[in-house]
Design a protein around this motif. Sequence first.
Motif, PDB file in Angstrom:
ATOM      1  N   THR A 212      41.259  32.781   8.850  1.00 62.23           N
ATOM      2  CA  THR A 212      42.619  32.921   9.359  1.00 62.23           C
ATOM      3  C   THR A 212      42.950  31.904  10.450  1.00 62.23           C
ATOM      4  OG1 THR A 212      41.802  34.655  10.825  1.00 62.23           O
ATOM      5  CG2 THR A 212      42.843  35.354   8.760  1.00 62.23           C
ATOM      6  N   ASN A 213      41.942  31.190  10.950  1.00 60.75           N
ATOM      7  CA  ASN A 213      42.184  30.158  11.956  1.00 60.75           C
ATOM      8  C   ASN A 213      42.506  28.798  11.346  1.00 60.75           C
ATOM      9  OD1 ASN A 213      41.697  31.962  13.980  1.00 60.75           O
ATOM     10  ND2 ASN A 213      39.811  31.025  14.709  1.00 60.75           N
ATOM     11  N   TYR A 214      42.287  28.676  10.037  1.00 60.96           N
ATOM     12  CA  TYR A 214      42.325  27.370   9.393  1.00 60.96           C
ATOM     13  C   TYR A 214      43.607  27.134   8.610  1.00 60.96           C
ATOM     14  CZ  TYR A 214      37.450  26.466  10.481  1.00 60.96           C
ATOM     15  OH  TYR A 214      36.274  26.218  11.139  1.00 60.96           O
ATOM     16  N   ALA A 215      44.221  25.975   8.851  1.00 64.69           N
ATOM     17  CA  ALA A 215      45.224  25.475   7.915  1.00 64.69           C
ATOM     18  C   ALA A 215      44.479  24.976   6.684  1.00 64.69           C
ATOM     19  CB  ALA A 215      46.025  24.346   8.532  1.00 64.69           C
ATOM     20  N   MET A 216      45.022  25.250   5.529  1.00 64.13           N
ATOM     21  CA  MET A 216      44.345  24.887   4.282  1.00 64.13           C
ATOM     22  C   MET A 216      45.207  23.907   3.491  1.00 64.13           C
ATOM     23  SD  MET A 216      41.539  26.552   4.491  1.00 64.13           S
ATOM     24  CE  MET A 216      40.887  26.185   2.859  1.00 64.13           C
ATOM     25  N   SER A 217      44.539  22.982   2.859  1.00 65.01           N
ATOM     26  CA  SER A 217      45.244  21.940   2.113  1.00 65.01           C
ATOM     27  C   SER A 217      44.580  21.725   0.761  1.00 65.01           C
ATOM     28  CB  SER A 217      45.197  20.606   2.872  1.00 65.01           C
ATOM     29  OG  SER A 217      45.674  20.723   4.187  1.00 65.01           O
ATOM     30  N   TRP A 218      45.358  21.172  -0.142  1.00 66.73           N
ATOM     31  CA  TRP A 218      44.850  20.645  -1.413  1.00 66.73           C
ATOM     32  C   TRP A 218      45.108  19.143  -1.420  1.00 66.73           C
ATOM     33  CZ3 TRP A 218      41.913  23.150  -4.880  1.00 66.73           C
ATOM     34  CH2 TRP A 218      41.910  24.551  -4.858  1.00 66.73           C
ATOM     35  N   TYR A 219      44.085  18.405  -1.782  1.00 66.14           N
ATOM     36  CA  TYR A 219      44.163  16.972  -1.979  1.00 66.14           C
ATOM     37  C   TYR A 219      43.766  16.667  -3.421  1.00 66.14           C
ATOM     38  CZ  TYR A 219      44.367  15.962   3.067  1.00 66.14           C
ATOM     39  OH  TYR A 219      44.739  15.870   4.394  1.00 66.14           O
ATOM     40  N   ARG A 220      44.073  15.470  -3.851  1.00 67.99           N
ATOM     41  CA  ARG A 220      43.598  15.035  -5.163  1.00 67.99           C
ATOM     42  C   ARG A 220      43.261  13.551  -5.120  1.00 67.99           C
ATOM     43  NH1 ARG A 220      49.215  15.554  -8.714  1.00 67.99           N
ATOM     44  NH2 ARG A 220      50.317  13.765  -7.786  1.00 67.99           N
ATOM     45  N   GLN A 221      42.368  13.189  -6.021  1.00 63.88           N
ATOM     46  CA  GLN A 221      41.967  11.793  -6.129  1.00 63.88           C
ATOM     47  C   GLN A 221      41.818  11.425  -7.590  1.00 63.88           C
ATOM     48  OE1 GLN A 221      38.437  10.681  -3.927  1.00 63.88           O
ATOM     49  NE2 GLN A 221      39.101   8.552  -3.855  1.00 63.88           N
ATOM     50  N   ALA A 222      42.659  10.506  -8.020  1.00 64.56           N
ATOM     51  CA  ALA A 222      42.603  10.001  -9.385  1.00 64.56           C
ATOM     52  C   ALA A 222      41.669   8.792  -9.430  1.00 64.56           C
ATOM     53  CB  ALA A 222      44.000   9.616  -9.854  1.00 64.56           C
ATOM     54  N   PRO A 223      41.129   8.477 -10.596  1.00 62.76           N
ATOM     55  CA  PRO A 223      40.222   7.326 -10.702  1.00 62.76           C
ATOM     56  C   PRO A 223      40.866   6.045 -10.191  1.00 62.76           C
ATOM     57  CG  PRO A 223      40.143   8.630 -12.695  1.00 62.76           C
ATOM     58  CD  PRO A 223      41.260   9.199 -11.873  1.00 62.76           C
ATOM     59  N   GLY A 224      40.167   5.343  -9.316  1.00 61.40           N
ATOM     60  CA  GLY A 224      40.666   4.083  -8.800  1.00 61.40           C
ATOM     61  C   GLY A 224      41.736   4.198  -7.732  1.00 61.40           C
ATOM     62  N   LYS A 225      42.019   5.432  -7.318  1.00 57.68           N
ATOM     63  CA  LYS A 225      43.062   5.631  -6.309  1.00 57.68           C
ATOM     64  C   LYS A 225      42.495   6.337  -5.094  1.00 57.68           C
ATOM     65  CE  LYS A 225      47.036   5.743  -9.438  1.00 57.68           C
ATOM     66  NZ  LYS A 225      48.284   6.478  -9.794  1.00 57.68           N
ATOM     67  N   GLU A 226      43.228   6.241  -3.991  1.00 60.77           N
ATOM     68  CA  GLU A 226      42.817   6.933  -2.786  1.00 60.77           C
ATOM     69  C   GLU A 226      43.137   8.416  -2.885  1.00 60.77           C
ATOM     70  OE1 GLU A 226      43.332   3.275   0.443  1.00 60.77           O
ATOM     71  OE2 GLU A 226      44.490   5.118   0.656  1.00 60.77           O
ATOM     72  N   ARG A 227      42.387   9.196  -2.120  1.00 57.90           N
ATOM     73  CA  ARG A 227      42.661  10.622  -2.056  1.00 57.90           C
ATOM     74  C   ARG A 227      44.014  10.835  -1.378  1.00 57.90           C
ATOM     75  NH1 ARG A 227      37.824  14.591  -0.275  1.00 57.90           N
ATOM     76  NH2 ARG A 227      36.860  13.229  -1.846  1.00 57.90           N
ATOM     77  N   GLU A 228      44.820  11.736  -1.951  1.00 58.04           N
ATOM     78  CA  GLU A 228      46.147  11.978  -1.400  1.00 58.04           C
ATOM     79  C   GLU A 228      46.376  13.462  -1.161  1.00 58.04           C
ATOM     80  OE1 GLU A 228      49.366  10.926  -4.003  1.00 58.04           O
ATOM     81  OE2 GLU A 228      48.565  12.047  -5.707  1.00 58.04           O
ATOM     82  N   LEU A 229      47.183  13.747  -0.150  1.00 53.40           N
ATOM     83  CA  LEU A 229      47.535  15.115   0.165  1.00 53.40           C
ATOM     84  C   LEU A 229      48.531  15.640  -0.865  1.00 53.40           C
ATOM     85  CD1 LEU A 229      47.487  17.569   2.119  1.00 53.40           C
ATOM     86  CD2 LEU A 229      49.354  16.446   3.355  1.00 53.40           C
TER      87      LEU A 229
END
Length: 120
Positions: free
Chosen positions: A30-47
């Motif tokens: 309950t103290n943590y903000a939670m996020s989903w990121y993704r990373q496609a082949p050859g690309k940077e990880r994005e929020l």
Amino acid sequence: QVQLVESGGGLVQPGGSLRLSCAASGLLFTNYAMSWYRQAPGKERELVAVISSAGGSTNYADSVKGRFTISRDNAKNTVYLQMSSLKPEDTAVYYCKGAVLSRVGLVNYWGQGTQVTVSS
């Protein structure tokens, strides 16, 4: 120790839906903000999406607004990403992240990722 375990990825046709889950343990969720990121082949990880610790605030990348919904169940220590109207460009490894601002600074924990493939 802290663990974030993603599940729910897989192969889906364009226009389909998937729900990703991320189960957290070893932390005061309950103290943590939670996020989903993704990373496609050859690309940077994005929020992709973020939800506040209490769940009252969410934000999304422009590319997924109106199609993805982030939510959390603090009783189950789990964050979800409901993905609809999926497109081939959504294909990526999806990661969840927990973040908290502590006395030592910003602390981040990452899951191992789950593959989402959108293809006919």
